[in-house]
Design a protein around this motif. Sequence first.
Motif, mmCIF file in Angstrom:
data_model
loop_
_atom_site.group_PDB
_atom_site.id
_atom_site.type_symbol
_atom_site.label_atom_id
_atom_site.label_comp_id
_atom_site.label_asym_id
_atom_site.label_seq_id
_atom_site.Cartn_x
_atom_site.Cartn_y
_atom_site.Cartn_z
ATOM 1 N N PRO A 229 0.814 -1.221 0.000
ATOM 2 C CA PRO A 229 0.000 0.000 0.000
ATOM 3 C C PRO A 229 0.847 1.270 0.000
ATOM 4 O O PRO A 229 1.988 1.281 0.445
ATOM 5 C CB PRO A 229 -0.806 -0.115 1.289
ATOM 6 C CG PRO A 229 -0.002 -0.998 2.171
ATOM 7 C CD PRO A 229 0.735 -1.944 1.262
ATOM 8 N N ILE A 230 0.254 2.321 -0.509
ATOM 9 C CA ILE A 230 0.831 3.660 -0.461
ATOM 10 C C ILE A 230 0.253 4.339 0.771
ATOM 11 O O ILE A 230 -0.961 4.339 0.965
ATOM 12 C CB ILE A 230 0.463 4.439 -1.740
ATOM 13 C CG1 ILE A 230 1.020 3.717 -2.964
ATOM 14 C CG2 ILE A 230 0.942 5.880 -1.661
ATOM 15 C CD1 ILE A 230 0.393 4.166 -4.257
ATOM 16 N N VAL A 231 1.117 4.887 1.609
ATOM 17 C CA VAL A 231 0.678 5.482 2.872
ATOM 18 C C VAL A 231 1.065 6.951 2.909
ATOM 19 O O VAL A 231 2.221 7.308 2.661
ATOM 20 C CB VAL A 231 1.316 4.745 4.081
ATOM 21 C CG1 VAL A 231 0.887 5.393 5.390
ATOM 22 C CG2 VAL A 231 0.958 3.259 4.058
ATOM 23 N N TYR A 232 0.091 7.792 3.195
ATOM 24 C CA TYR A 232 0.315 9.229 3.400
ATOM 25 C C TYR A 232 -0.025 9.562 4.849
ATOM 26 O O TYR A 232 -1.015 9.062 5.385
ATOM 27 C CB TYR A 232 -0.589 10.060 2.489
ATOM 28 C CG TYR A 232 -0.025 10.353 1.126
ATOM 29 C CD1 TYR A 232 0.420 11.632 0.811
ATOM 30 C CD2 TYR A 232 0.059 9.369 0.158
ATOM 31 C CE1 TYR A 232 0.926 11.910 -0.449
ATOM 32 C CE2 TYR A 232 0.568 9.645 -1.100
ATOM 33 C CZ TYR A 232 0.998 10.913 -1.394
ATOM 34 O OH TYR A 232 1.500 11.192 -2.634
ATOM 35 N N TYR A 233 0.789 10.430 5.457
ATOM 36 C CA TYR A 233 0.545 10.907 6.813
ATOM 37 C C TYR A 233 0.065 12.355 6.758
ATOM 38 O O TYR A 233 0.597 13.162 6.003
ATOM 39 C CB TYR A 233 1.831 10.827 7.652
ATOM 40 C CG TYR A 233 2.220 9.408 7.955
ATOM 41 C CD1 TYR A 233 1.781 8.781 9.109
ATOM 42 C CD2 TYR A 233 3.002 8.681 7.070
ATOM 43 C CE1 TYR A 233 2.123 7.466 9.382
ATOM 44 C CE2 TYR A 233 3.350 7.366 7.329
ATOM 45 C CZ TYR A 233 2.909 6.771 8.487
ATOM 46 O OH TYR A 233 3.249 5.466 8.742
ATOM 47 N N LEU A 234 -0.919 12.657 7.569
ATOM 48 C CA LEU A 234 -1.429 14.024 7.658
ATOM 49 C C LEU A 234 -0.447 14.898 8.417
ATOM 50 O O LEU A 234 0.272 14.415 9.302
ATOM 51 C CB LEU A 234 -2.775 14.038 8.375
ATOM 52 C CG LEU A 234 -3.915 13.338 7.649
ATOM 53 C CD1 LEU A 234 -5.120 13.212 8.565
ATOM 54 C CD2 LEU A 234 -4.288 14.082 6.390
ATOM 55 N N SER A 235 -0.446 16.191 8.107
ATOM 56 C CA SER A 235 0.385 17.116 8.870
ATOM 57 C C SER A 235 -0.139 17.176 10.302
ATOM 58 O O SER A 235 -1.329 16.953 10.552
ATOM 59 C CB SER A 235 0.387 18.501 8.230
ATOM 60 O OG SER A 235 -0.919 19.022 8.130
#
Length: 176
Positions: free
Chosen positions: A49-55
Amino acid sequence: FRTERYGYDPLYGEVQSERSYMINRWNLWETSHDADGTPLPYALRTPKPIVYYLSPDFPDAMLGVAQQVADQWDDAFRETVSTLTGQEAPRMFELRLNSRQVDPSTGEVTVRGEVNGDLRYSHLWWVDQPTRAGLLGYGPSAIDPSTGEIFAADAYVYGASVIEYATNGRDIVELL
């Protein structure tokens, strides 16, 4: 977007005939090749999976919308993986909260992990500061120059501009 690798000939210098163009793209697989370097059939690959973290200061009021966008990207990546493997794909695009800590007495936010500029993580950043350029978003990626693979990316949402445009739009509708 693409990555270009320039070709070089010792007699002529940089030459077009040796130039290569690689599409910038995410690698959706844990492993794509066997130990000999032979490409694995898609049905034998494990999706990654591609994972993005919120600011850390991502507004709570925008979490639902951010998750809707993540779900739309997930649908596209899952369809790709399912089509290639012939199997139902797991979640392929994840949006995670930043490992932020809030001091209950002061409200001060400290970040333990996913900080801006750390190429081990991809981020969705909320930018509260207004910009004269009127930007609504910006999305640079970190690319492997030898393959074109994206290994980290940042998506900046210029919240101050988004709010300004929304306010102007509301005012026009009310005026009409």
